[in-house]
Design a protein around this motif. Structure first.
Motif, PDB file in Angstrom:
ATOM      1  N   THR A 182     -63.871 -74.227  73.776  1.00 37.59           N
ATOM      2  CA  THR A 182     -64.888 -75.434  73.403  1.00 37.59           C
ATOM      3  C   THR A 182     -65.468 -75.125  72.175  1.00 37.59           C
ATOM      4  N   GLU A 183     -65.911 -73.684  72.032  1.00 39.99           N
ATOM      5  CA  GLU A 183     -66.746 -73.493  70.861  1.00 39.99           C
ATOM      6  C   GLU A 183     -65.772 -73.636  69.774  1.00 39.99           C
ATOM      7  N   LEU A 184     -64.767 -73.079  69.742  1.00 41.93           N
ATOM      8  CA  LEU A 184     -63.869 -73.305  68.569  1.00 41.93           C
ATOM      9  C   LEU A 184     -63.268 -74.583  68.377  1.00 41.93           C
ATOM     10  N   ARG A 185     -63.198 -75.526  69.424  1.00 41.54           N
ATOM     11  CA  ARG A 185     -62.601 -76.719  68.709  1.00 41.54           C
ATOM     12  C   ARG A 185     -63.796 -77.398  68.095  1.00 41.54           C
ATOM     13  N   LEU A 186     -65.109 -77.254  68.746  1.00 41.34           N
ATOM     14  CA  LEU A 186     -66.033 -78.046  67.747  1.00 41.34           C
ATOM     15  C   LEU A 186     -66.299 -77.450  66.501  1.00 41.34           C
ATOM     16  N   GLN A 187     -66.047 -75.889  66.433  1.00 40.76           N
ATOM     17  CA  GLN A 187     -66.353 -75.414  65.097  1.00 40.76           C
ATOM     18  C   GLN A 187     -65.135 -75.963  64.264  1.00 40.76           C
ATOM     19  N   SER A 188     -64.057 -76.018  64.857  1.00 39.08           N
ATOM     20  CA  SER A 188     -62.796 -76.642  63.951  1.00 39.08           C
ATOM     21  C   SER A 188     -62.935 -77.924  63.604  1.00 39.08           C
ATOM     22  N   GLU A 189     -63.599 -78.979  64.438  1.00 41.93           N
ATOM     23  CA  GLU A 189     -63.882 -80.319  63.898  1.00 41.93           C
ATOM     24  C   GLU A 189     -64.990 -80.409  62.783  1.00 41.93           C
ATOM     25  N   LEU A 190     -65.946 -79.231  63.028  1.00 43.67           N
ATOM     26  CA  LEU A 190     -66.875 -79.376  61.904  1.00 43.67           C
ATOM     27  C   LEU A 190     -66.335 -78.932  60.553  1.00 43.67           C
ATOM     28  N   LEU A 191     -65.558 -77.586  60.706  1.00 51.98           N
ATOM     29  CA  LEU A 191     -64.938 -77.065  59.424  1.00 51.98           C
ATOM     30  C   LEU A 191     -64.078 -78.246  58.853  1.00 51.98           C
ATOM     31  N   ASP A 192     -63.010 -78.764  59.849  1.00 54.48           N
ATOM     32  CA  ASP A 192     -62.098 -79.665  59.118  1.00 54.48           C
ATOM     33  C   ASP A 192     -62.704 -80.739  58.361  1.00 54.48           C
ATOM     34  N   ASP A 193     -63.906 -81.158  58.937  1.00 58.60           N
ATOM     35  CA  ASP A 193     -64.594 -82.252  57.904  1.00 58.60           C
ATOM     36  C   ASP A 193     -65.215 -81.728  56.783  1.00 58.60           C
ATOM     37  N   LEU A 194     -65.602 -80.478  56.797  1.00 60.34           N
ATOM     38  CA  LEU A 194     -66.180 -79.935  55.582  1.00 60.34           C
ATOM     39  C   LEU A 194     -65.050 -79.549  54.563  1.00 60.34           C
ATOM     40  N   LEU A 195     -64.055 -79.009  54.976  1.00 64.41           N
ATOM     41  CA  LEU A 195     -63.134 -78.589  54.033  1.00 64.41           C
ATOM     42  C   LEU A 195     -62.156 -79.664  53.745  1.00 64.41           C
ATOM     43  N   GLU A 196     -62.096 -80.740  54.217  1.00 63.98           N
ATOM     44  CA  GLU A 196     -61.364 -81.844  53.763  1.00 63.98           C
ATOM     45  C   GLU A 196     -62.526 -82.944  52.963  1.00 63.98           C
ATOM     46  N   GLY A 197     -63.822 -82.494  52.824  1.00 67.91           N
ATOM     47  CA  GLY A 197     -64.766 -83.204  52.126  1.00 67.91           C
ATOM     48  C   GLY A 197     -65.335 -84.488  52.725  1.00 67.91           C
ATOM     49  N   ARG A 198     -64.953 -84.518  54.298  1.00 66.47           N
ATOM     50  CA  ARG A 198     -65.540 -85.838  54.910  1.00 66.47           C
ATOM     51  C   ARG A 198     -66.852 -85.590  55.282  1.00 66.47           C
ATOM     52  N   VAL A 199     -67.993 -85.537  54.438  1.00 65.09           N
ATOM     53  CA  VAL A 199     -69.621 -85.531  54.763  1.00 65.09           C
ATOM     54  C   VAL A 199     -70.280 -86.495  54.174  1.00 65.09           C
ATOM     55  N   ALA A 200     -69.910 -87.696  54.560  1.00 63.10           N
ATOM     56  CA  ALA A 200     -70.568 -88.894  54.003  1.00 63.10           C
ATOM     57  C   ALA A 200     -71.713 -88.920  54.682  1.00 63.10           C
ATOM     58  N   ALA A 201     -71.848 -88.694  55.986  1.00 67.04           N
ATOM     59  CA  ALA A 201     -73.057 -88.626  56.781  1.00 67.04           C
ATOM     60  C   ALA A 201     -73.521 -87.194  56.739  1.00 67.04           C
ATOM     61  N   ARG A 202     -74.225 -86.851  55.663  1.00 63.58           N
ATOM     62  CA  ARG A 202     -74.804 -85.533  55.347  1.00 63.58           C
ATOM     63  C   ARG A 202     -75.673 -84.961  56.466  1.00 63.58           C
ATOM     64  N   GLU A 203     -76.639 -85.976  56.745  1.00 66.62           N
ATOM     65  CA  GLU A 203     -77.900 -85.326  57.682  1.00 66.62           C
ATOM     66  C   GLU A 203     -77.089 -85.085  59.069  1.00 66.62           C
ATOM     67  N   ARG A 204     -76.166 -86.128  59.454  1.00 70.10           N
ATOM     68  CA  ARG A 204     -75.494 -85.642  60.878  1.00 70.10           C
ATOM     69  C   ARG A 204     -74.605 -84.265  60.951  1.00 70.10           C
ATOM     70  N   ILE A 205     -73.908 -84.196  59.758  1.00 68.68           N
ATOM     71  CA  ILE A 205     -72.877 -82.667  59.751  1.00 68.68           C
ATOM     72  C   ILE A 205     -74.094 -81.725  59.529  1.00 68.68           C
ATOM     73  N   GLU A 206     -75.074 -81.864  58.734  1.00 67.29           N
ATOM     74  CA  GLU A 206     -75.997 -80.771  58.795  1.00 67.29           C
ATOM     75  C   GLU A 206     -76.357 -80.374  60.002  1.00 67.29           C
ATOM     76  N   ARG A 207     -76.796 -81.396  60.830  1.00 68.82           N
ATOM     77  CA  ARG A 207     -77.476 -80.962  62.245  1.00 68.82           C
ATOM     78  C   ARG A 207     -76.231 -80.353  63.155  1.00 68.82           C
ATOM     79  N   ARG A 208     -74.954 -80.748  62.946  1.00 69.71           N
ATOM     80  CA  ARG A 208     -74.003 -80.144  63.739  1.00 69.71           C
ATOM     81  C   ARG A 208     -73.812 -78.647  63.083  1.00 69.71           C
TER      82      ARG A 208
END
Length: 554
Positions: free
Chosen positions: A312-338
């Motif tokens: 569970t932890e790895l999947r959540l981290q994977s989703e977060l890092l995939d967004d960051l590494l692919e540059g999907r950071v439009a909602a910066r406040e939301r991704i920083e909360r994650r």
């Protein structure tokens, strides 16, 4: 949209953990069977779900419990092993599925069973084997009254349920059988007091271990309870023989400790997977071996709980890092909360690290880093392990861990970044640095920003995509040096590296300035006038730097 796509992965994993907990808590076989089919059908969103048990004597498997099945004939299907989807899955080889059972000519059909399937209106069927300690006890199957292909994620979810269900079902069957035996002993009074004591001890330990697993599924705690019951120390070894947990307070792991000649070893397995072994440093009696086997079963449950939570932890981290590494950071406040969930704050400066992992070793390396206390979010990304961390001591922690394990360390990094939008570029820089180390066959940790354009060229070189024309420009120098034993290419490299400083070049090469001037004249003759002026200067300099990085300039 099916049920699997209508909820988040995180929700599914939480349901899966709840399912595992519920199954583990149940001791009645019928209740376990009904819980398995009910939870499986709900999670997958299928029309029906059923569990079969194997009849080893008759080489058959038969449906034991079902949910959503309409006809009595379907609920009582018996199939020879190896036939149909149910019989094939129950052999224990692998999960299997078909989008349209009746038209699938890859399946071994039985006419009488096909008629039952047709009457039930079943099309799609998918199942996974139920295996305990290498023994196949049956199958867990879902089915649809319409053609459908189950996704890999759905198969994984059902397989994960099946892994927990098999252990829980085996546990409840053993518990029920033990209780029946205890009742028989009590009624008939035909067994000796010693045998009754064994059963009583097993039941008592089983109840206490089950309570411990439900309250806090910790391997160390279960081993301590086992030590108390057996009166001797216990150790959990990983599949490679390393001590990972002990029943004593001193749980320092040792490398590759072989079991003592007088030790008792019990395997820890889930389905067909060997998770490790529990070792007692003495030869135990049959009575105590039975207790140790019960300890092993509950250690298995605790490890499965820990793995599910880790996944569970790895999947959540994977989703977060995939967004960051692919540059999907439009909602910066939301991704920083994650990011804050893993202690990551852009204001602290974030390092992006790419670490080489040998084929098939990436997940194990990642788990070792997490266990060793390497801080940050980390995932297996393509052919390497990626870490995002704000820990300024990450480099020393990583170096110490790899040194202790005697693992060669190759890693590139980018950052620190204070803007989440820069993480994708930092990761690409880290990848280029790692690729450069791989190309050059060197170990270490390097900053991708130090390589500049050379990093990109070395990455192309490693992949075999570096155009021959980029280095062909200096072929006249290389050919001349090879034919005459001169050092023109090396001279040109240092001349350009020192920005055309003849005095500095002569110092680096330990030759007279006049010799450098003579060599530069020969270089001009071979490469043509203007070789050390833009734009040719950049092309020649980069070509020489690629060769120097390869080690081809001496």
């Amino acid at each position: 949209m099916d049920a699997m796509s209508s909820r988040s992965r995180e929700d599914l994993l939480r349901v899966l953990l709840d399912t595992a907990a519920d199954l583990t808590a149940l001791r009645d076989v019928e209740a376990v069977l009904q819980a398995i089919v009910r939870r499986t059908r709900a999670i997958v969103g299928s029309d029906m779900a059923y569990v079969s048990l194997n009849d080893a004597g008759r080489r058959e498997t038969y449906i034991r419990a079902s949910e959503g099945v309409a006809t009595a004939a379907y609920r009582t299907i018996r199939m020879p092993l190896g036939t149909g989807v149910l019989g094939q899955v129950a052999t224990g080889l692998a999960p299997y599925q078909t989008a349209d059972y009746l038209t699938d000519d890859t399946i071994k059909h039985l006419p009488e069973v096909d008629e039952v399937v047709r009457a039930e209106g079943v099309y799609a069927i998918m199942g996974v084997p139920l295996t305990v300690v290498g023994r196949v006890i049956g199958a867990l199957v879902v089915a649809e009254r319409r053609p459908r292909s189950f996704s890999a994620e759905e198969v994984d979810i059902v397989d994960s349920i099946g892994t927990h269900a098999a252990v829980a079902l085996d546990n409840s069957m053993r518990f029920e059988a033990t209780e029946r035996l205890a009742e028989d002993l009590g009624r008939q009074q035909e067994r000796s007091a010693e045998e009754l004591a064994v059963i009583t001890d097993v039941l008592d330990l089983d109840r206490r271990l089950m309570d411990a697993v439900m309250v806090a599924p910790e391997v160390h705690r279960i081993l301590r309870m086992g030590r108390s019951a057996l009166g001797c120390d216990l150790q959990l070894l990983d599949p490679e023989g390393r001590v990972v947990v002990t029943a004593t307070e001193d749980s320092t792991a040792a490398e590759n400790i072989p079991p003592l000649p007088s030790a008792t070893v019990v395997p820890v397995t889930a389905a067909a997977e060997h998770l490790g072994s529990i070792v007692a440093p003495v030869v135990l009696s049959d009575h105590d071996v039975t207790l140790l086997e019960r300890v092993a079963v509950h250690v298995t449950l605790a490890m499965l709980f820990a793995r599910a939570q880790e996944d569970t932890e790895l999947r959540l981290q994977s989703e977060l890092l995939d967004d960051l590494l692919e540059g999907r950071v439009a909602a910066r406040e939301r991704i920083e909360r994650r990011m804050h969930h893993w202690g990551l704050r852009p204001t602290d400066g974030l390092f992006t690290v790419a670490i080489e992992a040998p084929m098939g070793e990436a997940r194990r390396r990642l788990q070792t880093m997490r266990t060793a206390g390497v801080r940050g979010a980390m995932i297996v990304h393509r052919d390497h392990v990626c870490i995002l961390t704000s820990d300024p001591r990450w480099r020393s922690s990583l170096t110490r861990l790899y040194t202790e394990r005697n693992w060669p360390l190759r890693a590139g990094f980018g950052g620190p970044s204070t803007d989440v939008r820069a993480i994708a570029d930092a990761h690409r820089s880290a990848e280029l640095a790692l690729s450069s180390l791989t190309t050059l066959g060197r170990e270490g940790v390097i900053d991708g920003s130090e390589l500049g354009m050379l990093g990109a060229l070395l990455d192309l070189d490693r992949r075999g995509h570096l155009p021959r024309g980029l280095t062909a420009i200096i072929d006249p120098l290389l050919d001349y040096d090879a034919a005459r034993g001169t050092d023109l290419a090396h001279t040109a490299f240092h001349y350009l590296e020192t920005d055309g400083n003849i005095a500095r070049t002569s110092q680096l090469l330990h030759v007279h300035r006049n010799t450098i001037r003579q060599r530069l004249e020969r270089i001009t003759t071979l490469l043509g006038a203007g070789w050390d002026a833009s734009p040719r200067r950049l092309e020649i300099h980069l070509a020489l730097r690629v060769l120097q990085a390869r080690g081809d300039l001496g």
